[in-house]
Structure formats: structure tokens, C-alpha cells
Enzyme design. Structure first.
Site, PDB file in Angstrom:
ATOM      1  N   LYS A 100      33.972  -2.920  11.920  1.00  0.00           N
ATOM      2  CA  LYS A 100      33.550  -2.906  10.510  1.00  0.00           C
ATOM      3  C   LYS A 100      32.135  -3.485  10.342  1.00  0.00           C
ATOM      4  O   LYS A 100      31.300  -2.883   9.678  1.00  0.00           O
ATOM      5  CB  LYS A 100      34.524  -3.712   9.639  1.00  0.00           C
ATOM      6  CG  LYS A 100      35.901  -3.085   9.511  1.00  0.00           C
ATOM      7  CD  LYS A 100      36.685  -3.682   8.366  1.00  0.00           C
ATOM      8  CE  LYS A 100      36.993  -5.163   8.509  1.00  0.00           C
ATOM      9  NZ  LYS A 100      37.934  -5.513   9.572  1.00  0.00           N
ATOM     10  N   ARG A 160      42.868  -5.196   0.654  1.00  0.00           N
ATOM     11  CA  ARG A 160      43.695  -5.166   1.858  1.00  0.00           C
ATOM     12  C   ARG A 160      45.180  -5.200   1.544  1.00  0.00           C
ATOM     13  O   ARG A 160      46.012  -5.254   2.457  1.00  0.00           O
ATOM     14  CB  ARG A 160      43.391  -6.386   2.723  1.00  0.00           C
ATOM     15  CG  ARG A 160      42.100  -6.242   3.455  1.00  0.00           C
ATOM     16  CD  ARG A 160      42.080  -7.230   4.569  1.00  0.00           C
ATOM     17  NE  ARG A 160      40.757  -7.300   5.107  1.00  0.00           N
ATOM     18  CZ  ARG A 160      40.444  -8.058   6.151  1.00  0.00           C
ATOM     19  NH1 ARG A 160      41.347  -8.778   6.740  1.00  0.00           N
ATOM     20  NH2 ARG A 160      39.231  -8.076   6.592  1.00  0.00           N
ATOM     21  N   ARG A 206      34.244 -10.271  22.038  1.00  0.00           N
ATOM     22  CA  ARG A 206      33.417 -10.486  20.841  1.00  0.00           C
ATOM     23  C   ARG A 206      33.097 -11.971  20.673  1.00  0.00           C
ATOM     24  O   ARG A 206      33.986 -12.779  20.460  1.00  0.00           O
ATOM     25  CB  ARG A 206      34.179  -9.965  19.616  1.00  0.00           C
ATOM     26  CG  ARG A 206      33.474 -10.210  18.311  1.00  0.00           C
ATOM     27  CD  ARG A 206      34.033  -9.340  17.232  1.00  0.00           C
ATOM     28  NE  ARG A 206      35.073 -10.003  16.451  1.00  0.00           N
ATOM     29  CZ  ARG A 206      35.623  -9.478  15.362  1.00  0.00           C
ATOM     30  NH1 ARG A 206      35.257  -8.287  14.942  1.00  0.00           N
ATOM     31  NH2 ARG A 206      36.565 -10.126  14.713  1.00  0.00           N
ATOM     32  N   ARG A 239      35.158 -16.649  17.103  1.00  0.00           N
ATOM     33  CA  ARG A 239      35.735 -16.998  15.809  1.00  0.00           C
ATOM     34  C   ARG A 239      37.074 -17.682  16.037  1.00  0.00           C
ATOM     35  O   ARG A 239      37.790 -17.341  16.977  1.00  0.00           O
ATOM     36  CB  ARG A 239      35.974 -15.710  15.004  1.00  0.00           C
ATOM     37  CG  ARG A 239      34.828 -15.351  14.110  1.00  0.00           C
ATOM     38  CD  ARG A 239      35.003 -13.997  13.489  1.00  0.00           C
ATOM     39  NE  ARG A 239      36.286 -13.795  12.806  1.00  0.00           N
ATOM     40  CZ  ARG A 239      36.573 -12.711  12.081  1.00  0.00           C
ATOM     41  NH1 ARG A 239      35.681 -11.750  11.954  1.00  0.00           N
ATOM     42  NH2 ARG A 239      37.735 -12.567  11.488  1.00  0.00           N
ATOM     43  N   ARG A 260      46.923 -10.571  13.147  1.00  0.00           N
ATOM     44  CA  ARG A 260      46.134  -9.935  12.083  1.00  0.00           C
ATOM     45  C   ARG A 260      46.363  -8.430  12.068  1.00  0.00           C
ATOM     46  O   ARG A 260      46.359  -7.787  11.021  1.00  0.00           O
ATOM     47  CB  ARG A 260      44.646 -10.269  12.250  1.00  0.00           C
ATOM     48  CG  ARG A 260      44.312 -11.645  11.685  1.00  0.00           C
ATOM     49  CD  ARG A 260      43.164 -12.314  12.396  1.00  0.00           C
ATOM     50  NE  ARG A 260      41.929 -11.583  12.285  1.00  0.00           N
ATOM     51  CZ  ARG A 260      40.998 -11.541  13.246  1.00  0.00           C
ATOM     52  NH1 ARG A 260      41.184 -12.168  14.373  1.00  0.00           N
ATOM     53  NH2 ARG A 260      39.893 -10.881  13.055  1.00  0.00           N
TER      54      ARG A 260
HETATM   55  P1  AMP Z   1      37.716 -10.412   8.462  1.00  0.00           P
HETATM   56  O1  AMP Z   1      36.406 -11.076   8.670  1.00  0.00           O
HETATM   57  O2  AMP Z   1      37.579  -9.166   7.669  1.00  0.00           O
HETATM   58  O3  AMP Z   1      38.477 -10.234   9.731  1.00  0.00           O
HETATM   59  O4  AMP Z   1      38.603 -11.430   7.554  1.00  0.00           O
HETATM   60  C1  AMP Z   1      38.937 -12.719   8.021  1.00  0.00           C
HETATM   61  C2  AMP Z   1      40.146 -13.239   7.300  1.00  0.00           C
HETATM   62  O5  AMP Z   1      39.860 -13.398   5.897  1.00  0.00           O
HETATM   63  C3  AMP Z   1      41.352 -12.312   7.331  1.00  0.00           C
HETATM   64  O6  AMP Z   1      42.108 -12.434   8.519  1.00  0.00           O
HETATM   65  C4  AMP Z   1      42.134 -12.797   6.104  1.00  0.00           C
HETATM   66  O7  AMP Z   1      42.805 -14.020   6.371  1.00  0.00           O
HETATM   67  C5  AMP Z   1      41.013 -13.097   5.115  1.00  0.00           C
HETATM   68  N1  AMP Z   1      40.719 -11.914   4.291  1.00  0.00           N
HETATM   69  C6  AMP Z   1      39.652 -11.064   4.400  1.00  0.00           C
HETATM   70  N2  AMP Z   1      39.704 -10.088   3.474  1.00  0.00           N
HETATM   71  C7  AMP Z   1      40.821 -10.328   2.750  1.00  0.00           C
HETATM   72  C8  AMP Z   1      41.459  -9.678   1.653  1.00  0.00           C
HETATM   73  N3  AMP Z   1      40.954  -8.565   1.095  1.00  0.00           N
HETATM   74  N4  AMP Z   1      42.606 -10.217   1.171  1.00  0.00           N
HETATM   75  C9  AMP Z   1      43.137 -11.338   1.672  1.00  0.00           C
HETATM   76  N5  AMP Z   1      42.607 -11.987   2.722  1.00  0.00           N
HETATM   77  C10 AMP Z   1      41.462 -11.507   3.265  1.00  0.00           C
END
Ligand code: AMP
Length: 219
Positions: free
Chosen positions: A21, A97, A136, A166, A177
């Protein structure tokens, strides 16, 4: 609701962990002059602050590896959108999401006179996601991305910061996840597929192939 802005396009970008992404967001942003709303990164920034909200978000995203509450997503999206140039389209990376977030995100966009034009879905298997995440890395200070290889520097070449992973990028973290993505985000993908707004891409292709495909479809 603000007056609708015409002539600009607003996109949503969704995909499981490791689907690329951020890479595609960077390329699309440049190609189509989009402003980038990175929901995960906004939440991670909040999680780093030593406040009650920060600690709560840290617990959900880094310890439980679940999704944060819907209300927070609407607030984050609206807050970031408010500062954006109204003549620029936006790319919302990582929301909605959950099916219950669709209304939140649409309302946040509508409050700025915007609507979703397309939902890009980077489709990737769990096996591939784990493989990708294991290599990563990023600068823990400036967040510059690195891929683990013999050439990966010991410290960040941009700011000298420590390079690491991370907190949620462990194999177990990715598997959890991914499971959450399948359970919670799949209905969102199906919803946008039914409403004919979905653009599905095979995320196991190379970043260049994915980008060429998206450029052709969105141009
Ligand atoms: P990402 O960087 O997109 O992998 O997001 C990191 C973490 O943020 C995810 O594993 C969720 O815990 C939280 N997160 C990101 N986007 C959302 C969303 N739209 N709704 C709820 N939690 C989110």
C-alpha cells in the site's frame, strides 16, 4: 456539508499487511498529484504519544493487533482532510477497514465536498504477506523504508537513525493482522465490488507492474 468539488478524484487504497500500500500510495500520489491520508501512520504517530489516548491506541495496534474503534477513524480522516488543498484529489490509505466505517469515511469526505471515486484493492495471500514483511525494515526515527539485504545500511542514510522493524511486523503480528483483514475488511471489499467501485489488483506482481496497471485503469 461543503459545496461538492468537481473535477478531482478521490481514492481509497486497501490491502492486507505487506501488500505494498505505501509503495503504491507514494507512486500514485506523485502521478495523479494526490494528497495522501495514511490512516495507519496517523494512528502509529498517536500511539507514540504518552497520553491516555496514545496508550490506548498503542495497546490496540501494537499489543492486541486489532482495529481501533470506528469513531476514531472518522475523526482522524476528517482531521487530516481539513488541512488539505481543496483543489487536490486525495488517496485514503487504510480506511474504511470495517463495514461500519464506510459511513464514517464517506461522511468525513462529504464534509469537505468530496466523495469516493474508486477503491483500489491490493490482493495478496498470507504466505506472500509474511514473506514480504519479514524483509520490511524502516528508520525508527524518520520512517524511511528499507528492504533487508546484504546492502542494507546499519543506520539510516538520510538521518543516521536506527534501522529496525515496526512493532507489529513480527510473523505472528502479520498473521493476526491478516486474519483481522479477512474477517473485518473483506466485507468492505465485497461491498465496493457490488457497488462497482472496486479495482482489484494482483499484489504479488512487481511494484512496477502494479503501478502500470493502476495508471492505465485510473487515467
Ligand atoms: P497499517 O499501517 O495500515 O498497517 O495500520 C496499522 C494499524 O493501525 C492496524 O493494524 C490497525 O490496528 C490500525 N488501523 C489502521 N487503519 C485502521 C482502520 N481503518 N480502522 C481501525 N484500525 C486501523
Amino acid at each position: 456539508m461543503n459545496t461538492p468539488i468537481t473535477g478531482i478524484k478521490n481514492y481509497v487504497l486497501l490491502g492486507p499487511p505487506g501488500s505494498g500500500k505505501s509503495t503504491q500510495a507514494g507512486k500514485l500520489k506523485e502521478k495523479f498529484s494526490l494528497a495522501h491520508v495514511d490512516v495507519g501512520s496517523e494512528l502509529r504517530k498517536l500511539a507514540e504519544s504518552d497520553t491516555e489516548l496514545g496508550n490506548r491506541i498503542h495497546e490496540v495496534i501494537n499489543v492486541k493487533k486489532e482495529l481501533v474503534s470506528d469513531g476514531l477513524i472518522g475523526c482522524v480522516v476528517e482531521h487530516v482532510l481539513k488541512d488539505m488543498d481543496a483543489t487536490q484529489g486525495v488517496l485514503i490509505d487504510g480506511a474504511p477497514r470495517r463495514i461500519s466505517q464506510v459511513d464514517e469515511v464517506e461522511a468525513a469526505l462529504a464534509s469537505q465536498g468530496r466523495k469516493i471515486d474508486k477503491v483500489i484493492f491490493l490482493d495478496l495471500s498470507l504466505e506472500e504477506a509474511i514473506k514480504r514483511i519479514s524483509i520490511r525494515f524502516l528508520c525508527l526515527n524518520c520512517k524511511a523504508p528499507y528492504i533487508k539485504s546484504d546492502e542494507m545500511p546499519l543506520v539510516c542514510t538520510l538521518c543516521g537513525g536506527e534501522i529496525g522493524q515496526r512493532q507489529d511486523d513480527t510473523p505472528e503480528g502479520v498473521a493476526k493482522r491478516y486474519e483481522v483483514f479477512m474477517a473485518e475488511t473483506r466485507p468492505v471489499i465485497e461491498y465496493f465490488e457490488e457497488t462497482r467501485m472496486l479495482l482489484r489488483v494482483d499484489a504479488s506482481l512487481s511494484p512496477e507492474e502494479i503501478f502500470d496497471f493502476l495508471t492505465e485503469k485510473l487515467s
